[in-house]
Design an enzyme around this catalytic site. Structure first.
Site, PDB file in Angstrom:
ATOM      1  N   CYS A  79      -9.827 -14.859 -23.975  1.00 12.07           N
ATOM      2  CA  CYS A  79      -9.383 -15.612 -23.010  1.00 12.07           C
ATOM      3  C   CYS A  79      -8.341 -16.641 -23.025  1.00 12.07           C
ATOM      4  O   CYS A  79      -7.480 -16.376 -23.937  1.00 12.07           O
ATOM      5  CB  CYS A  79     -10.543 -15.976 -22.078  1.00 12.07           C
ATOM      6  N   HIS A 129     -14.297 -11.190 -21.585  1.00 10.25           N
ATOM      7  CA  HIS A 129     -15.344 -12.141 -22.220  1.00 10.25           C
ATOM      8  C   HIS A 129     -16.588 -11.280 -22.962  1.00 10.25           C
ATOM      9  O   HIS A 129     -17.646 -11.241 -22.110  1.00 10.25           O
ATOM     10  CB  HIS A 129     -16.059 -13.054 -21.317  1.00 10.25           C
ATOM     11  N   GLU A 157     -18.613 -12.028 -25.119  1.00  6.14           N
ATOM     12  CA  GLU A 157     -20.020 -13.120 -25.128  1.00  6.14           C
ATOM     13  C   GLU A 157     -20.640 -13.199 -23.697  1.00  6.14           C
ATOM     14  O   GLU A 157     -21.698 -14.062 -23.861  1.00  6.14           O
ATOM     15  CB  GLU A 157     -19.343 -14.267 -25.812  1.00  6.14           C
TER      16      GLU A 157
END
Lengths: 235, 90
Positions: free
Chosen positions: A85, A202, A204
């Site tokens: 990002c 994302h 994560e």
């Protein structure tokens, strides 16, 4: 494997990234953007967020941070670098990845799950996925519209450097499945050498079934696996 | 050394989609400005700096643009001299 998570003023996905790396059994340390020296790490990650409030352009100020000189040197030496990002935006601004991330064509901040098609399963970051596999991973960005000049775009496709693409449930890269207007539905690319990966989604945030998806885990396990086979260093 | 004020204009490169400009364009049309057929949004940056002369000030601003102020992938820039600043302040 020891991973550096570089934090800038305004990073906000740094703890998620830290936890994700821990979850796959690697060591991890935060590195503040004013610190120097990344030699003790085997991989470097730039988290998402709004470094410097996205002033001027997303990532433009962060890339002038002292640590970025070391990130550039780390990447030049072949070390794996992952930017997610805002991290992707910083890597583009720093010239480690080609192109730029412009405002979403829909003019809105988009925060929702997307489907990604894995285009390459032979990178340092994607060995635990399969080519063509569809992943469900969230996005959260206002500037994720990937653009570059004709020549760069042709090279990216020609050299197979597009790693992730936004697709629909059938795995087709349609206009409707493109959340931000990115050229050819590009969601993630590597540099020419393949050791730098930038992606808008994302992974994560896709580490726990309880939170909706575990499709991000493979990215981190892939990196651990490729580093333990190549370097044979500290585990 | 003298003080100069420089205006830097950064604008989206021709041909690149400028979603901000598009939104303003639609808004102007819906306000009744039907003759508006294109809007592009850029930014203006004003820099006060010390330099030996005008040429040196302009050259420094050009370097700033290439290094930080504009992204060559998506933006073009123009540097213009606003003028010399007399004395302190302003």
């Amino acid at each position: 494997m020891k991973v550096a998570v570089v934090t800038f003023p305004g990073s906000n996905c740094d703890y998620d990234l830290y936890k994700a790396v821990q979850q796959v059994g690697a060591e991890v340390e935060f590195v503040w953007h004013r610190e120097r020296g990344l030699q003790r790490f085997e991989a470097v990650m730039l988290p998402g967020g709004f470094s410097y409030g996205d002033y001027l352009r997303a990532g433009a100020i962060a890339r002038m941070s002292p640590v970025m000189e070391d990130v550039v040197a780390f990447a030049a030496a072949g070390g794996p670098v992952l930017g997610i990002c805002n991290g992707f935006q910083i890597l583009c601004e720093a010239g480690l990845l080609p192109g730029a991330l412009m405002r979403n064509d829909v003019l809105r901040f988009r925060s929702h799950d997307v489907l990604l098609r894995v285009e390459r399963d032979d990178t340092l970051f994607t060995g635990d996925y399969e080519k063509g596999q569809i992943l469900r991973i969230p996005i959260a960005h206002g500037e994720g519209n990937f653009e570059a000049d004709e020549e760069t775009l042709r090279a990216l496709e020609g050299d197979g450097r597009v790693v992730f693409r936004y697709v629909d449930a059938n795995g087709e890269a349609t206009e409707a499945s493109n959340p931000n207007g990115s050229w050819h539905n590009i969601a993630g690319i590597t540099n020419e050498a393949g050791n730098v990966l930038g992606m808008m989604p994302h992974p994560e945030r896709a580490m726990e079934a309880l939170l909706g998806s575990t499709d991000g885990v493979g990215l981190f396990t892939s990196l651990v696996a490729s580093l333990s086979t190549t370097a044979g260093g500290s585990a | 050394m003298s003080q100069y004020r420089i205006e830097v204009r950064v604008k989206p490169r021709p041909g690149l989609l400028d979603p901000q400009g598009k939104a303003i364009h639609h808004s102007l049309n819906s306000l009744g400005w039907e003759g508006v057929h294109d809007v592009r949004v850029g930014k203006a940056i004003y820099i006060d700096l010390d330099a030996a002369d005008e040429a040196a000030a302009l050259e420094a601003a050009g370097v700033m643009c290439r290094k930080l102020l504009a992204n060559p992938v998506t933006e073009d820039f123009e540097v213009t001299m606003v003028g010399a600043l007399e004395g302190a302040g302003s």
